[in-house]
Design a protein around this motif. Structure first.
Motif, PDB file in Angstrom:
ATOM      1  N   ASP A   1      19.225  24.957  59.225  1.00 17.59           N
ATOM      2  CA  ASP A   1      19.136  25.568  57.852  1.00 17.59           C
ATOM      3  C   ASP A   1      19.339  24.163  56.586  1.00 17.59           C
ATOM      4  N   THR A   2      18.776  23.171  56.419  1.00 13.60           N
ATOM      5  CA  THR A   2      18.828  21.973  55.616  1.00 13.60           C
ATOM      6  C   THR A   2      19.865  22.521  54.502  1.00 13.60           C
ATOM      7  N   VAL A   3      19.977  23.692  54.037  1.00 19.04           N
ATOM      8  CA  VAL A   3      20.560  24.166  52.757  1.00 19.04           C
ATOM      9  C   VAL A   3      22.589  23.818  53.061  1.00 19.04           C
ATOM     10  N   LEU A   4      22.696  25.046  54.439  1.00 22.84           N
ATOM     11  CA  LEU A   4      23.513  24.322  55.548  1.00 22.84           C
ATOM     12  C   LEU A   4      24.069  23.526  55.433  1.00 22.84           C
TER      13      LEU A   4
ATOM     14  N   ASP B   1      23.769  20.614  54.228  1.00 21.63           N
ATOM     15  CA  ASP B   1      24.470  20.242  53.262  1.00 21.63           C
ATOM     16  C   ASP B   1      25.685  20.530  52.789  1.00 21.63           C
ATOM     17  N   LYS B   2      25.910  21.885  52.558  1.00 23.48           N
ATOM     18  CA  LYS B   2      26.700  22.485  52.528  1.00 23.48           C
ATOM     19  C   LYS B   2      28.244  22.241  53.747  1.00 23.48           C
TER      20      LYS B   2
ATOM     21  N   THR C   1      31.848  27.854  55.980  1.00 26.86           N
ATOM     22  CA  THR C   1      30.299  27.435  55.802  1.00 26.86           C
ATOM     23  C   THR C   1      30.936  26.515  57.706  1.00 26.86           C
TER      24      THR C   1
END
Length: 231
Positions: free
Chosen positions: A94-97, A99-100, A126
């Motif tokens: 997942d790209t959002v994860l 980034d985190k 994370t």
């Protein structure tokens, strides 16, 4: 008068060399002794935050420099990872994860640097969850930082002028002078069982371009030796 100015110039250059030597030898090492038999170690893809100085002495984050640095770090780490038992790339789909994770790694590296002495900095959620899900207790993370200047922004004349000011003020301890470029690599060993950073070190090379492959390879190799051989 000319003789005095020449002497002042020589003193200024001496100050520059002394500062370079002291800065390049600066390292931060956690007092925690890591067991060298921790087996297979995961790793996160290297991240870089590089700045380009075009005007004055302040730079702005440059995506192209940062990307080039990340590729060099990744290549240097890939060449050596098998030698040190580094095997699994830890990255969320997942790209959002993702980034985190990248934001958390940068936070760990720069906070560790600013602390000067590492005291078990806690892993963010994370990163901790990703490591536990992968089954890896330990993971290596590397972050590149530094900057480069444009040709128009930097000149030997400017460098000598600032160095003379340092000498005249009699303040060489902690003084700053314009460096043409700086390459810095931060290395961390993360422990998901203890839920903390157990090792941090940085390698800083002043007057070296952060996109020089030989420089970056030397820095990465030095950090890996410090982590896996000297602990």
């Amino acid at each position: 008068m000319k003789i005095k100015m020449k002497r002042l110039g020589a003193l200024a250059l001496t100050a520059i060399l002394a500062l370079s030597a002291s800065i390049s030898s600066f390292n931060l090492i956690d007092s925690t002794r890591v067991n060298t038999s921790f087996g297979k170690v995961g790793y996160f893809a290297p991240i870089s935050v590089m700045r380009l100085v075009e005007k004055g002495n302040r730079g702005t984050i440059d995506p192209d420099l940062s990307y080039a640095s990340e590729r060099l770090l990744d290549s240097a780490l890939t060449l050596k990872k098998a030698e040190y038992g580094i095997d699994k790339l830890l990255t969320p789909a997942d790209t959002v994860l993702l980034d985190k994770v990248e934001a958390e790694i940068k936070h760990l590296a720069f906070t560790s640097r600013d602390m000067h002495v590492l005291n078990g900095l806690a892993l963010p959620p994370t990163i901790d969850s990703l490591m536990e899900a992968s089954g890896n207790r330990y993971a290596v993370a590397m972050v590149g930082s530094g900057y480069s200047r444009t040709r128009l922004n930097f000149s030997n004349k400017q460098r000598i002028r600032v160095a003379k000011e340092i000498v005249l003020q009699g303040n060489t301890f902690g003084a700053k002078y314009p460096e043409k470029a700086v390459s810095i690599v931060h290395a961390l060993l993360l422990d998901s069982k203890e839920n903390k950073v157990v090792y941090y070190r940085q390698n800083r090379m002043p007057e070296r371009e952060p996109t020089n492959a030989n420089i970056v390879t030397t820095q990465v190799n030095s950090l890996l030796v410090g982590l896996f051989m000297n602990n």
